[in-house]
Design an enzyme around this catalytic site. Structure first.
Site, PDB file in Angstrom:
ATOM      1  N   ASP A  39       0.861  -1.193   0.000  1.00  0.00           N
ATOM      2  CA  ASP A  39       0.000   0.000   0.000  1.00  0.00           C
ATOM      3  C   ASP A  39       0.890   1.233   0.000  1.00  0.00           C
ATOM      4  O   ASP A  39       2.064   1.160   0.347  1.00  0.00           O
ATOM      5  CB  ASP A  39      -0.864   0.023   1.285  1.00  0.00           C
ATOM      6  CG  ASP A  39      -0.021  -0.129   2.544  1.00  0.00           C
ATOM      7  OD1 ASP A  39       0.236  -1.274   2.928  1.00  0.00           O
ATOM      8  OD2 ASP A  39       0.431   0.893   3.095  1.00  0.00           O
ATOM      9  N   ASP A  95       1.432   4.307   2.266  1.00  0.00           N
ATOM     10  CA  ASP A  95       1.033   4.693   3.620  1.00  0.00           C
ATOM     11  C   ASP A  95       0.178   5.972   3.512  1.00  0.00           C
ATOM     12  O   ASP A  95       0.079   6.590   2.450  1.00  0.00           O
ATOM     13  CB  ASP A  95       2.274   4.889   4.497  1.00  0.00           C
ATOM     14  CG  ASP A  95       1.946   4.819   5.980  1.00  0.00           C
ATOM     15  OD1 ASP A  95       1.097   3.999   6.373  1.00  0.00           O
ATOM     16  OD2 ASP A  95       2.535   5.601   6.758  1.00  0.00           O
TER      17      ASP A  95
HETATM   18  N1  ADE Z   1       2.463  -3.146   6.637  1.00  0.00           N
HETATM   19  C1  ADE Z   1       1.864  -3.044   5.449  1.00  0.00           C
HETATM   20  N2  ADE Z   1       1.496  -1.767   5.188  1.00  0.00           N
HETATM   21  C2  ADE Z   1       1.895  -1.035   6.257  1.00  0.00           C
HETATM   22  C3  ADE Z   1       1.818   0.336   6.592  1.00  0.00           C
HETATM   23  N3  ADE Z   1       1.261   1.212   5.775  1.00  0.00           N
HETATM   24  N4  ADE Z   1       2.324   0.723   7.785  1.00  0.00           N
HETATM   25  C4  ADE Z   1       2.899  -0.184   8.617  1.00  0.00           C
HETATM   26  N5  ADE Z   1       2.990  -1.484   8.348  1.00  0.00           N
HETATM   27  C5  ADE Z   1       2.513  -1.923   7.178  1.00  0.00           C
END
Ligand code: ADE
Length: 275
Positions: A214, A216
């Site tokens: 993703d 963040d």
């Molecule tokens: N693992 C997968 N995506 C994450 C994210 N955005 N922040 C922390 N850990 C993750």
């Protein structure tokens, strides 16, 4: 030439015992308690490997509660020389898209509740104080093999990156996410610290294939578990393929000097007198 044995710490998809030939489950207890699950020992392409599910095979252990010391100790006890791991991470950079891979070369530790050393002054811990250096944090030679394997498979792989490790289990706030970008974070996850630190204290050559699942939340959208899992599931075969390519290559190299150097790094990290 030193014979290698490769520990593999992974999440879903990597727990599949069919990946292994002659897989045998082994319960290992350590002075630090139980690992996340049984170890599964066997061979991949003729190379001795050991699988361990970081969060347990039912994914029941949250990032704070993973017994990182027991996991690394158990892998060391059964004779591992290397540990290669997968991790799902968020992207802190536009150019790292969901589905891309990163071979992190450093980390920024934002964990708060985890014991990061075997040398902790307790009766079960190792005696003394160890100031283990964290540069390089990951084994450069093992990273290189993972990188070349991913490149040869035609994957979108970024050769290095600073992994921010948060305590979790919550995701970051937008202000935190923007701060992590400002201080040089490339990707963000919840598990590689203290795993990488303990592997180094144990003299293991450790490297990671991180999958961006993703963007963040700096990216003006909400991070949620279903989308993280969907991206992970879509791409997990690629991680398996990287490992299947890398494992025989790791076994082909002579690691005698590197493993000696790993030991020396620990020895030189020991504080033997008051300063
Ligand atoms: N693992 C997968 N995506 C994450 C994210 N955005 N922040 C922390 N850990 C993750």
């Amino acid at each position: 030439m030193t014979k290698v044995k490769i520990g593999i710490i992974g999440g879903s998809g990597l727990n599949n015992p069919e990946l292994l030939k002659n897989g045998v489950e082994k319960n290992v207890e350590t002075p630090f308690g139980s690992p996340s699950d049984v170890l599964i020992e066997g061979q991949i392409k003729g190379v001795d490997v050991v699988l361990l599910a970081r969060h347990g095979r039912g994914h029941t252990i949250n990032p704070t509660n993973v017994n990182y010391r027991a996991n690394i100790w158990a892998l060391k006890t059964v004779g591992c020389t290397h540990v290669i791991v997968s991790a799902a991470v968020g992207s802190l950079r536009e150019e790292i898209k969901p589905g891309d891979f990163v071979i992190p070369d450093s980390f920024i530790d934002r964990t708060t509740k985890r014991i990061q050393t075997f040398y902790d002054g307790s009766k079960e811990g190792l005696p003394g104080v160890c100031h283990i250096p964290m540069e390089p944090a990951f084994c450069p030679a093992t990273r290189n093999i993972l990188l070349e394997s991913a490149q040869e498979l035609g994957l979108q792989v970024h050769p290095c990156g600073n992994l921010v490790v948060i305590e979790g289990p919550r995701f970051s706030s937008k202000a935190e996410s923007n701060m992590f970008r400002k201080v040089g974070g490339t990707i963000i996850g919840m598990t590689l610290v203290p795993e990488v630190v303990l592997a180094k204290e144990a003299g293991l050559s450790y490297a990671c294939v991180a999958m961006a699942t993703d963007y963040d939340c700096w990216y003006d959208h909400v991070v949620d578990v279903p989308s993280v899992l969907a991206t992970f599931k879509k791409n997990v075969d690629n991680i398996i393929n990287v490992f299947l390519t890398a494992i025989p290559r790791i076994a082909k190299e002579d690691w005698t000097d590197i493993l000696e150097q790993n030991k020396l790094t620990v020895k030189n990290g020991m504080q033997s007198e008051q300063v």
